[in-house]
Design a protein around this motif. Structure first.
Motif: not given
Length: 397
Positions: A89-93, A123-125, A128-130, A136-137
């Motif tokens: 599950a990418t950041a975009d998805l 995804m890149n760390v 993920w931390e953005h 979104n999470l």
């Protein structure tokens, strides 16, 4: 086992997509039927032929395929599955899911489904931390989306941190838990576990002897009954259970933030041995023993996580369970704690040194409720966890 279960597997674009091939194989070994959906970006990492060969199924890619869509294929795909799994599950998805976008086959399936969805973020760390990803999470968890991972580790980009997709056995365990037909199926539960480490300086900390074994066993037992478990754990001696959403923390303040970030739950079990105090004047560099005398440490109280949740006016869980590790007057002290914290139950145990319970493999607890105290015989921590999970299930159903 997943015999006769139908899994719709959406493979996003990312280096972790290669794990989807092994995931298909493992799910089929357990008897599941797997239908792959490959995003446009996913094609850059795995081929439709590989997915088709391993799944023995057609691979779906195009929202506007005339043959498939003649019978509203995206609606049928989204409804025929028992579970939709997005891995990676990418950041975009995740952003599309959180915003309700539907501009390709994968996002349209996710918006059109009436079935449970499990995502394995990757995804890149920094991504993920953005804050946007974390927002979104939180939205997705609030919508009932199940989450497994991500793990910490080396990234393909050379960085290190959280963002690695969960390993295949972890995802399979999460699928098993999501499809479990237990009495807690579909119910969200929070469990805290382990000690907290309160820094004195960058290399020293205050802690206690909690191993985290009891909290881990409780999370595992609740997941086995079908619960969607968010597991917030301090630096425990035992690994977190599979099939739950694990949030790792160090300090009491971090645990408090993670508990509130978990969102709405029906039951909360506070098994963590949270430190009562932290060092208010913790050093930014190592405190040296230079002969000038003992360091002067100033202590401040840590947040009372149990009381805060138990006394919530809005969004309080239906059932709030605390733990009381006592060395003297166990039942009296634990009963007073239940009344003081305003929680529904307290699980009290005698952790005086001669019992060997703190950090050991067994426990002897007393369940204290508004109606009295019920002492359980000494048994393994797994057995205690199963009994408590069953009581929680009875209270919620």
């Amino acid at each position: 086992m997943l015999t006769n279960k139908h899994i719709l597997l959406i493979v996003g674009g990312g280096i972790a997509a290669f794990k989807a091939l092994d995931l298909v194989r493992r799910l089929r070994e357990q008897g599941a039927q797997v239908t792959p959906v490959l995003t446009t970006a996913g094609v850059e990492f795995v081929t439709p032929l590989s997915l088709s060969a391993l799944s023995a199924s057609k691979v779906y890619q195009d929202l506007f395929n005339l043959t498939d869509e003649a019978e509203m294929g995206h609606i049928e795909l989204s409804r025929a599955a028992d579970l939709i799994v997005v891995a990676p599950a990418t950041a975009d998805l995740m952003a599309k899911m959180a915003c309700g976008l539907a501009n390709d086959l994968a996002s349209t399936l996710l918006l059109a489904t009436d079935k449970r969805v499990l995502i394995a973020p990757s995804m890149n760390v920094r991504m993920w931390e953005h804050p946007a990803t974390q927002r979104n999470l939180a939205i997705l968890r609030g919508d009932g989306i199940l989450v497994v991972g991500p793990n910490e580790g080396d990234m393909a980009c050379g960085e290190y941190g959280p963002g690695r997709m969960a390993e295949v056995p972890e995802i399979v365990a999460a699928v098993d838990a999501a499809l479990a037909d237990g009495p807690l199926k579909g119910r969200r539960v929070l469990v805290t576990s382990g000690p907290t480490h309160e820094p004195i300086d960058p290399v020293r900390y205050i802690a206690n002897r909690s191993s985290g074994a009891q909290g881990t066993a409780i999370a595992r037992a609740l997941a086995a009954l079908g619960a969607d478990v968010t597991f917030v754990t301090g630096p425990a001696d035992v690994p977190p259970p599979m099939g739950v959403t694990t949030v790792k923390v160090q300090t009491a303040q971090e645990m408090r933030e993670a508990v509130h970030a978990a969102g709405s739950v029906e039951a909360a079990v506070f098994a963590a041995a949270v430190a009562d105090w932290h060092v208010a004047n913790a050093g930014n560099s190592k405190i040296k023993k230079d002969g000038s005398g003992l360091p002067q440490l100033t202590f401040a109280e840590n947040p009372d996580i149990l009381a805060t949740v138990a006394q919530m006016d809005v969004g309080r869980p239906k059932l709030v369970v605390g733990f009381a590790a006592e060395t003297d007057d166990v039942i009296a002290n634990a009963t007073a704690k239940r009344e003081r914290k305003q929680c529904d139950w307290i699980v009290a145990n005698d952790v005086s040194p001669e019992t060997g319970i703190m950090g050991g493999s067994e426990n002897a607890v007393t369940l204290i409720t508004a109606t009295g105290a019920e002492s359980w015989p000494r048994m393994s921590k797994d057995a205690v966890a199963r009994m408590l999970a069953q009581r929680i299930a009875e209270a919620l159903t």
